[in-house]
Design a protein around this motif. Structure first.
Motif, PDB file in Angstrom:
ATOM      1  N   PHE A 170       0.917  -1.141  -0.093  1.00  0.00           N
ATOM      2  CA  PHE A 170       0.087  -0.160  -0.152  1.00  0.00           C
ATOM      3  C   PHE A 170       0.922   1.397   0.068  1.00  0.00           C
ATOM      4  N   ASN A 171       0.315   2.302  -0.302  1.00  0.00           N
ATOM      5  CA  ASN A 171       0.862   3.703  -0.136  1.00  0.00           C
ATOM      6  C   ASN A 171       0.402   4.151   1.075  1.00  0.00           C
ATOM      7  N   ALA A 172       1.323   4.947   1.808  1.00  0.00           N
ATOM      8  CA  ALA A 172       0.893   5.555   3.199  1.00  0.00           C
ATOM      9  C   ALA A 172       1.527   6.982   2.907  1.00  0.00           C
ATOM     10  N   ARG A 173       0.519   7.870   2.760  1.00  0.00           N
ATOM     11  CA  ARG A 173       0.741   9.526   2.625  1.00  0.00           C
ATOM     12  C   ARG A 173       1.376  10.010   3.930  1.00  0.00           C
ATOM     13  N   ALA A 174       2.555  10.440   3.769  1.00  0.00           N
ATOM     14  CA  ALA A 174       3.128  10.937   5.210  1.00  0.00           C
ATOM     15  C   ALA A 174       2.145  12.205   5.785  1.00  0.00           C
ATOM     16  N   GLU A 175       1.447  13.008   5.002  1.00  0.00           N
ATOM     17  CA  GLU A 175       0.370  14.030   5.567  1.00  0.00           C
ATOM     18  C   GLU A 175      -0.755  13.358   5.874  1.00  0.00           C
ATOM     19  N   GLY A 176      -1.086  12.139   5.615  1.00  0.00           N
ATOM     20  CA  GLY A 176      -2.518  11.549   6.060  1.00  0.00           C
ATOM     21  C   GLY A 176      -3.292  12.207   4.909  1.00  0.00           C
ATOM     22  N   ASP A 177      -4.432  12.578   5.503  1.00  0.00           N
ATOM     23  CA  ASP A 177      -5.418  13.676   4.886  1.00  0.00           C
ATOM     24  C   ASP A 177      -5.208  15.067   4.530  1.00  0.00           C
ATOM     25  N   LEU A 178      -4.066  15.424   5.098  1.00  0.00           N
ATOM     26  CA  LEU A 178      -3.665  16.759   5.086  1.00  0.00           C
ATOM     27  C   LEU A 178      -3.064  17.078   3.721  1.00  0.00           C
ATOM     28  N   ASN A 179      -2.785  17.999   3.338  1.00  0.00           N
ATOM     29  CA  ASN A 179      -2.023  18.276   2.015  1.00  0.00           C
ATOM     30  C   ASN A 179      -2.699  17.799   0.755  1.00  0.00           C
ATOM     31  N   LYS A 180      -4.083  17.727   0.634  1.00  0.00           N
ATOM     32  CA  LYS A 180      -4.437  17.102  -0.528  1.00  0.00           C
ATOM     33  C   LYS A 180      -4.118  17.793  -2.011  1.00  0.00           C
ATOM     34  N   GLU A 181      -3.749  18.894  -1.875  1.00  0.00           N
ATOM     35  CA  GLU A 181      -3.125  19.584  -3.098  1.00  0.00           C
ATOM     36  C   GLU A 181      -1.657  19.191  -3.380  1.00  0.00           C
ATOM     37  N   ASN A 182      -1.185  18.311  -2.567  1.00  0.00           N
ATOM     38  CA  ASN A 182       0.132  17.960  -2.785  1.00  0.00           C
ATOM     39  C   ASN A 182       1.312  18.881  -3.038  1.00  0.00           C
ATOM     40  N   ASP A 183       1.117  20.016  -2.321  1.00  0.00           N
ATOM     41  CA  ASP A 183       1.857  21.113  -2.458  1.00  0.00           C
ATOM     42  C   ASP A 183       3.319  20.690  -1.724  1.00  0.00           C
ATOM     43  N   PRO A 184       4.316  21.059  -2.648  1.00  0.00           N
ATOM     44  CA  PRO A 184       5.745  20.595  -2.409  1.00  0.00           C
ATOM     45  C   PRO A 184       6.364  21.268  -1.149  1.00  0.00           C
ATOM     46  N   ALA A 185       5.839  22.675  -0.962  1.00  0.00           N
ATOM     47  CA  ALA A 185       6.338  23.368  -0.020  1.00  0.00           C
ATOM     48  C   ALA A 185       5.450  23.076   1.322  1.00  0.00           C
ATOM     49  N   TYR A 186       4.848  22.256   1.457  1.00  0.00           N
ATOM     50  CA  TYR A 186       3.766  21.832   2.421  1.00  0.00           C
ATOM     51  C   TYR A 186       4.471  21.724   3.823  1.00  0.00           C
ATOM     52  N   PRO A 187       4.166  22.919   4.821  1.00  0.00           N
ATOM     53  CA  PRO A 187       4.896  22.842   6.029  1.00  0.00           C
ATOM     54  C   PRO A 187       4.182  22.397   7.192  1.00  0.00           C
ATOM     55  N   GLY A 188       3.136  21.648   6.808  1.00  0.00           N
ATOM     56  CA  GLY A 188       2.236  21.305   8.178  1.00  0.00           C
ATOM     57  C   GLY A 188       2.531  20.019   8.861  1.00  0.00           C
ATOM     58  N   PRO A 189       1.636  19.588   9.705  1.00  0.00           N
ATOM     59  CA  PRO A 189       1.783  18.249  10.389  1.00  0.00           C
ATOM     60  C   PRO A 189       1.776  16.861   9.308  1.00  0.00           C
ATOM     61  N   GLN A 190       2.115  15.831  10.023  1.00  0.00           N
ATOM     62  CA  GLN A 190       2.459  14.559   9.184  1.00  0.00           C
ATOM     63  C   GLN A 190       1.063  13.919   9.887  1.00  0.00           C
ATOM     64  N   GLY A 191      -0.083  13.754   9.053  1.00  0.00           N
ATOM     65  CA  GLY A 191      -1.066  13.226   9.445  1.00  0.00           C
ATOM     66  C   GLY A 191      -0.959  11.642   9.523  1.00  0.00           C
ATOM     67  N   ILE A 192      -0.060  10.943   9.002  1.00  0.00           N
ATOM     68  CA  ILE A 192       0.085   9.763   9.128  1.00  0.00           C
ATOM     69  C   ILE A 192      -0.103   9.190  10.232  1.00  0.00           C
ATOM     70  N   VAL A 193       0.130   9.939  11.444  1.00  0.00           N
ATOM     71  CA  VAL A 193       0.592   9.398  12.924  1.00  0.00           C
ATOM     72  C   VAL A 193      -1.030   9.138  13.370  1.00  0.00           C
ATOM     73  N   ASP A 194      -1.923   9.688  12.679  1.00  0.00           N
ATOM     74  CA  ASP A 194      -3.409   9.780  13.110  1.00  0.00           C
ATOM     75  C   ASP A 194      -4.354   9.033  12.160  1.00  0.00           C
ATOM     76  N   LYS A 195      -3.853   8.179  11.148  1.00  0.00           N
ATOM     77  CA  LYS A 195      -4.589   7.400  10.290  1.00  0.00           C
ATOM     78  C   LYS A 195      -4.831   5.946  11.059  1.00  0.00           C
ATOM     79  N   PRO A 196      -6.241   5.563  11.052  1.00  0.00           N
ATOM     80  CA  PRO A 196      -6.074   4.163  11.805  1.00  0.00           C
ATOM     81  C   PRO A 196      -5.279   3.304  11.174  1.00  0.00           C
ATOM     82  N   SER A 197      -5.270   3.018   9.934  1.00  0.00           N
ATOM     83  CA  SER A 197      -4.271   2.122   9.286  1.00  0.00           C
ATOM     84  C   SER A 197      -2.864   2.139   9.508  1.00  0.00           C
ATOM     85  N   PHE A 198      -2.341   3.410   9.792  1.00  0.00           N
ATOM     86  CA  PHE A 198      -0.917   3.437  10.099  1.00  0.00           C
ATOM     87  C   PHE A 198      -0.430   3.881  11.453  1.00  0.00           C
TER      88      PHE A 198
END
Length: 197
Positions: free
Chosen positions: A4-32
Motif C-alpha cells: 500500500f501507499n502511505a501518505r506522510a501527510e495523511g488526509d492533509l495536504n490534498k493539493e500535494n503542495d511541495p512546500a507543505y509545512p504542516g503536520p504529518q497526518g500519517i500518525v493519526d490514520k487508523p491503518s498506519f
C-alpha cells in the motif's frame, strides 16, 4: 503480501503542495497509527518507476540516485489475521511525500520517502520519539537524482532491458575526464567519471 501507499501527510495536504509545512497526518490514520510508531521497515531499491500525473505508467520514468547505487524507502508493515479462517495477511507500505523539484519535472505529484544512510539506522530505532520519526518524512535532495523515460511495457513485463532508456534523461549527464580535469561538476548535473582515479 500486499503493498500500500502511505501518505506522510495523511488526509492533509490534498493539493500535494511541495512546500507543505504542516503536520504529518500519517500518525493519526487508523491503518498506519500503530505501524508508524513501532512497525517500521526498510524497503531496499536501486531505482524506482514513476509515471506522469496525467498518464501514469503509460508514460513511465526510471528514477535513480547519483550519490549511491542502493538506497532504502521508509516503510511500515502490519499483519492482519482473518477472524473467520485464522489466516494471516502480511502487508507493507512505502511512505510517500510531496514531490521534490525532479519529480515535479516528470511531472508527478508524489514521491517515496527515501532515507539518507544515517536515517536508515534511525528509522529502525524503536526508541525514537514520534517527532523524531516524522522528521525523516521529507523529500530527498533533487540535486542528486535524475530520471529517464522507459517503455510503457514496464506495466506488464519484467524482461531483460525493460529499464533501458528510450529517451534523454530529464537532467543532462555530464562526463569529466579526471585524468585531465579536477573532480568538479555543476550542482544540478549528473556526473560520470572516466580516466584514472
Amino acid at each position: 503480501m500486499y503493498f500500500f501507499n502511505a501518505r506522510a501527510e495523511g488526509d492533509l495536504n490534498k493539493e500535494n503542495d511541495p512546500a507543505y509545512p504542516g503536520p504529518q497526518g500519517i500518525v493519526d490514520k487508523p491503518s498506519f497509527r500503530k505501524p508508524i510508531r513501532s512497525q517500521r521497515c526498510l524497503v531496499p531499491a536501486s531505482c524506482f518507476l514513476e509515471g506522469t500525473t496525467a498518464k501514469g505508467l503509460s508514460e513511465p520514468f526510471c528514477v535513480w540516485l547519483m550519490d549511491r547505487h542502493l538506497f532504502a524507502f521508509a516503510g511500515i508493515y502490519d499483519t492482519w489475521k482473518d477472524p473467520t479462517t485464522g489466516a494471516s495477511l502480511n502487508s507493507f507500505a512505502i511512505v510517500t511525500t510531496s514531490p521534490n523539484k525532479l519529480l515535479q519535472e516528470v511531472p508527478h505529484h508524489r514521491m517515496p520517502v527515501i532515507l539518507t544512510r544515517e536515517d536508515e539506522q534511525r528509522w529502525m530505532d524503536s526508541t525514537l520519539s514520534l517527532a523524531e520519526v516524522t522528521s525523516m518524512l521529507r523529500q530527498y535532495p533533487d540535486d542528486v537524482m535524475n530520471a529517464y523515460p522507459v517503455t510503457p511495457e514496464v506495466k506488464t513485463s519484467t524482461g531483460p532491458g525493460i529499464l533501458n532508456s528510450v529517451g534523454e534523461p530529464i537532467r543532462p549527464v555530464v562526463t569529466y575526464d579526471v585524468g585531465a580535469h579536477p573532480r568538479r561538476a555543476p550542482r544540478n548535473g549528473n556526473v560520470t567519471w572516466s580516466g584514472n582515479s
